[in-house]
Write a protein that holds these residues in place. Sequence first.
Motif, PDB file in Angstrom:
ATOM      1  N   GLU A 280       0.906  -1.253  -0.035  1.00 33.78           N
ATOM      2  CA  GLU A 280       0.126  -0.002  -0.103  1.00 33.78           C
ATOM      3  C   GLU A 280       0.732   1.140  -0.095  1.00 33.78           C
ATOM      4  N   ARG A 281       0.497   2.311  -0.694  1.00 32.80           N
ATOM      5  CA  ARG A 281       1.111   3.705  -0.716  1.00 32.80           C
ATOM      6  C   ARG A 281       1.060   4.165   0.763  1.00 32.80           C
ATOM      7  N   PRO A 282       2.294   4.522   1.225  1.00 33.81           N
ATOM      8  CA  PRO A 282       2.181   5.064   2.499  1.00 33.81           C
ATOM      9  C   PRO A 282       1.406   6.428   2.475  1.00 33.81           C
ATOM     10  N   LYS A 283       0.998   6.779   3.772  1.00 31.20           N
ATOM     11  CA  LYS A 283       0.489   8.261   3.947  1.00 31.20           C
ATOM     12  C   LYS A 283       1.372   9.403   3.703  1.00 31.20           C
ATOM     13  N   TYR A 284       2.563   9.261   4.220  1.00 31.32           N
ATOM     14  CA  TYR A 284       3.607  10.033   4.007  1.00 31.32           C
ATOM     15  C   TYR A 284       4.683   9.418   3.540  1.00 31.32           C
ATOM     16  N   PRO A 285       5.187   9.899   2.206  1.00 31.39           N
ATOM     17  CA  PRO A 285       6.368   9.403   1.540  1.00 31.39           C
ATOM     18  C   PRO A 285       7.703   9.464   2.392  1.00 31.39           C
ATOM     19  N   SER A 286       8.528   8.421   1.874  1.00 28.30           N
ATOM     20  CA  SER A 286       9.682   8.176   2.802  1.00 28.30           C
ATOM     21  C   SER A 286      10.585   9.493   2.890  1.00 28.30           C
ATOM     22  N   TRP A 287      10.465  10.188   1.435  1.00 23.63           N
ATOM     23  CA  TRP A 287      11.482  11.466   1.426  1.00 23.63           C
ATOM     24  C   TRP A 287      11.048  12.400   2.192  1.00 23.63           C
ATOM     25  N   ALA A 288       9.606  12.334   2.436  1.00 19.06           N
ATOM     26  CA  ALA A 288       9.243  13.466   3.420  1.00 19.06           C
ATOM     27  C   ALA A 288       9.444  13.342   4.903  1.00 19.06           C
ATOM     28  N   LEU A 289       9.320  12.020   5.303  1.00 22.02           N
ATOM     29  CA  LEU A 289       9.738  11.742   6.695  1.00 22.02           C
ATOM     30  C   LEU A 289      11.554  11.970   6.685  1.00 22.02           C
ATOM     31  N   LYS A 290      12.294  11.715   5.787  1.00 24.48           N
ATOM     32  CA  LYS A 290      13.594  11.943   5.845  1.00 24.48           C
ATOM     33  C   LYS A 290      13.860  13.420   5.959  1.00 24.48           C
ATOM     34  N   LEU A 291      13.248  14.163   5.305  1.00 28.39           N
ATOM     35  CA  LEU A 291      13.283  15.519   5.409  1.00 28.39           C
ATOM     36  C   LEU A 291      13.036  16.282   6.586  1.00 28.39           C
ATOM     37  N   THR A 292      11.844  15.574   7.177  1.00 31.15           N
ATOM     38  CA  THR A 292      11.286  16.017   8.426  1.00 31.15           C
ATOM     39  C   THR A 292      12.381  15.772   9.561  1.00 31.15           C
ATOM     40  N   MET A 293      13.020  14.555   9.548  1.00 30.65           N
ATOM     41  CA  MET A 293      13.872  14.175  10.521  1.00 30.65           C
ATOM     42  C   MET A 293      15.150  15.121  10.454  1.00 30.65           C
ATOM     43  N   ALA A 294      15.600  15.202   9.212  1.00 29.41           N
ATOM     44  CA  ALA A 294      16.827  16.118   9.012  1.00 29.41           C
ATOM     45  C   ALA A 294      16.686  17.511   9.672  1.00 29.41           C
TER      46      ALA A 294
ATOM     47  N   ILE B  27      10.746  17.028  18.681  1.00 36.02           N
ATOM     48  CA  ILE B  27      11.061  15.494  19.198  1.00 36.02           C
ATOM     49  C   ILE B  27      10.085  14.596  18.607  1.00 36.02           C
ATOM     50  N   ALA B  28       8.794  15.019  18.731  1.00 38.01           N
ATOM     51  CA  ALA B  28       7.602  14.141  18.133  1.00 38.01           C
ATOM     52  C   ALA B  28       7.584  13.617  16.945  1.00 38.01           C
ATOM     53  N   LEU B  29       7.969  14.462  16.025  1.00 40.26           N
ATOM     54  CA  LEU B  29       8.093  14.241  14.715  1.00 40.26           C
ATOM     55  C   LEU B  29       9.380  13.627  14.305  1.00 40.26           C
TER      56      LEU B  29
ATOM     57  N   ALA C 173       8.824   4.853  11.829  1.00 43.60           N
ATOM     58  CA  ALA C 173       7.989   4.693  10.573  1.00 43.60           C
ATOM     59  C   ALA C 173       9.143   4.234   9.605  1.00 43.60           C
ATOM     60  N   LEU C 174      10.246   4.962   9.500  1.00 43.90           N
ATOM     61  CA  LEU C 174      11.265   4.607   8.354  1.00 43.90           C
ATOM     62  C   LEU C 174      12.016   3.283   8.640  1.00 43.90           C
ATOM     63  N   THR C 175      12.081   2.946  10.142  1.00 44.61           N
ATOM     64  CA  THR C 175      12.647   1.533  10.436  1.00 44.61           C
ATOM     65  C   THR C 175      11.727   0.309  10.203  1.00 44.61           C
ATOM     66  N   LYS C 176      10.414   0.746  10.513  1.00 44.47           N
ATOM     67  CA  LYS C 176       9.567  -0.302   9.825  1.00 44.47           C
ATOM     68  C   LYS C 176       9.268  -0.552   8.540  1.00 44.47           C
ATOM     69  N   ARG C 177       9.246   0.480   7.793  1.00 46.13           N
ATOM     70  CA  ARG C 177       9.605   0.488   6.123  1.00 46.13           C
ATOM     71  C   ARG C 177      10.432  -0.506   5.924  1.00 46.13           C
ATOM     72  N   ALA C 178      11.699  -0.122   6.351  1.00 40.96           N
ATOM     73  CA  ALA C 178      12.961  -0.515   6.074  1.00 40.96           C
ATOM     74  C   ALA C 178      13.038  -2.060   6.195  1.00 40.96           C
ATOM     75  N   HIS C 179      12.447  -2.624   7.316  1.00 40.53           N
ATOM     76  CA  HIS C 179      12.473  -4.171   7.657  1.00 40.53           C
ATOM     77  C   HIS C 179      11.267  -4.649   6.946  1.00 40.53           C
ATOM     78  N   GLU C 180      10.135  -4.006   6.572  1.00 43.71           N
ATOM     79  CA  GLU C 180       9.268  -4.674   5.452  1.00 43.71           C
ATOM     80  C   GLU C 180       9.721  -4.822   3.988  1.00 43.71           C
ATOM     81  N   SER C 181      10.596  -3.912   4.005  1.00 41.85           N
ATOM     82  CA  SER C 181      10.938  -3.902   2.420  1.00 41.85           C
ATOM     83  C   SER C 181      12.217  -4.986   2.447  1.00 41.85           C
TER      84      SER C 181
END
Length: 252
Positions: free
Chosen positions: A23-37, A101-103, A110-118
């Motif tokens: 399934e297509r994730p609600k938030y794309p990985s690039w957006a999560l990585k940018l937010t974390m950065a 910190i929450a984000l 979220a990224l760790t979960k996706r990495a394990h699933e992939s």
Amino acid sequence: MTTKNPDPVAIVHGKITEEPLRERPKYPSWALKLTMAITGLIFGLFVLVHMVGNLKIYLPFGRDGHAPIDHYGEWLRTLGDPLLPREGALWIFRIVLLVAIALHIYGAFALTKRAHESRGKFRRTNLIGGLNSFTSRTMLVTGLILLAFIIFHILDLTVGVGPAASAEFAHGAIRDNMIHSFSRIWVSVFYIIAMVMLFLHLTHGVWLAASDLGITGRRWRQAILVIAYLVPAVVMIGNISMPLAILFGWIS
């Protein structure tokens, strides 16, 4: 590559299915990585400024008999006066840091979960050794340790809630609170361990943030590599020096 498909007959006959593998994730990985950065850099800047402010504990008492670090704390509480109410600016900083910190935590899990699933049952092998590889594999662990430390640190030196805080805690008496807290050996040891974890987390985090923000030039990358080790090292050494100075009686 084998995939689970609800229509195996279509595969046998060479037909193409448009059904996605996941399934297509609600938030794309690039957006999560940018937010974390971005949130990671906000937190990194905070710990640097916070360390510089706390180093005022080494300054001698002023002519009024008060410690400079206590004056610094009062200045923070009255910052923005009269436009903002007392501690108004402090609460703005706290809310920004809390949201960051929450984000950051959400993105990490979220990224760790996706990495394990992939990756599935397959795990990376023959990784390049060294500090960078170690910090990469332990980012989630060091992050959780830092989260526990942040909660403890707030209860200890900000809110003053026992048993995290010392029995002598007094609001506004920053210098005395630090001395009473770090005089407890177990608190100082925990603080030192947390600062080592902060160094490991920030070092790899700054390097990842540069990549996620699109900094790819060779000279820029070389500069970022120096910053990624130098700034966290300065923060770690500066912060560790304070509990050690109190434990050895250099500050009393």
